[in-house]
Design an enzyme around this catalytic site. Structure first.
Site, PDB file in Angstrom:
ATOM      1  N   TYR A  49      48.115  22.713  74.945  1.00 56.73           N
ATOM      2  CA  TYR A  49      48.616  22.017  73.754  1.00 56.73           C
ATOM      3  C   TYR A  49      47.939  20.651  73.622  1.00 56.73           C
ATOM      4  CZ  TYR A  49      51.829  19.978  70.372  1.00 56.73           C
ATOM      5  OH  TYR A  49      52.356  19.361  69.256  1.00 56.73           O
TER       6      TYR A  49
ATOM      7  N   TYR B 115      50.998   9.149  61.894  1.00 55.49           N
ATOM      8  CA  TYR B 115      51.580  10.315  62.559  1.00 55.49           C
ATOM      9  C   TYR B 115      51.156  10.316  64.019  1.00 55.49           C
ATOM     10  CZ  TYR B 115      52.762  15.305  63.115  1.00 55.49           C
ATOM     11  OH  TYR B 115      53.284  16.505  63.519  1.00 55.49           O
TER      12      TYR B 115
ATOM     13  N   TRP C 198      46.728  26.656  61.049  1.00 55.32           N
ATOM     14  CA  TRP C 198      47.023  25.783  62.194  1.00 55.32           C
ATOM     15  C   TRP C 198      48.375  26.150  62.810  1.00 55.32           C
ATOM     16  CZ3 TRP C 198      44.546  22.412  65.245  1.00 55.32           C
ATOM     17  CH2 TRP C 198      45.315  21.588  66.068  1.00 55.32           C
TER      18      TRP C 198
ATOM     19  N   HIS D  17      45.115  19.280  70.746  1.00 54.65           N
ATOM     20  CA  HIS D  17      45.341  18.086  69.930  1.00 54.65           C
ATOM     21  C   HIS D  17      44.293  16.998  70.169  1.00 54.65           C
ATOM     22  CE1 HIS D  17      49.032  20.095  68.871  1.00 54.65           C
ATOM     23  NE2 HIS D  17      49.078  19.273  67.837  1.00 54.65           N
TER      24      HIS D  17
END
Length: 109
Positions: A18, A41, A76, A22
């Site tokens: 993960y 964000y 995504w 990213h």
């Protein structure tokens, strides 16, 4: 503009992947987020998989709806769904209630 914070749970056995995914979020996904009103964000991941997200938006529900309509987001999210235990981002995410904010400008609310 409002601040929003949410939490999700990343599967502990998938955390390294993960994080790796990213490190190179698709440029078209980043462009889509910006175009639909997501600002500042950030995602934070704890060692047990607790994921905390922070985002600023004029209207998060409208920004989420705009993202949901985009093919890049559909692709995504399909790839990201396997990383989550319980609720996934496409199902919505539990918003946390802000209880304190120290503004840079004392006049800011």
């Amino acid at each position: 503009m409002a601040r929003y914070c949410f939490n999700l749970q990343v599967r502990p056995e998938r955390m390294a992947e993960y994080v790796e995914r990213h490190q190179s979020v698709w440029p078209e996904m980043q462009d889509a987020l910006r175009a639909t009103g997501w600002r500042n964000y950030s995602l934070f991941l704890r060692s047990d998989g607790l994921l905390i997200g922070y985002v600023e938006a004029d209207d998060l529900a409208a920004s989420q709806a705009a993202m949901a309509a985009l093919d890049v987001n559909t692709r995504w999210q399909a790839e990201m769904a396997k990383f989550f235990a319980g609720t996934t981002p496409t199902e919505g995410f539990p918003l946390l209630t802000e209880v304190f904010h120290l503004a840079e400008d004392p006049e800011e609310k």
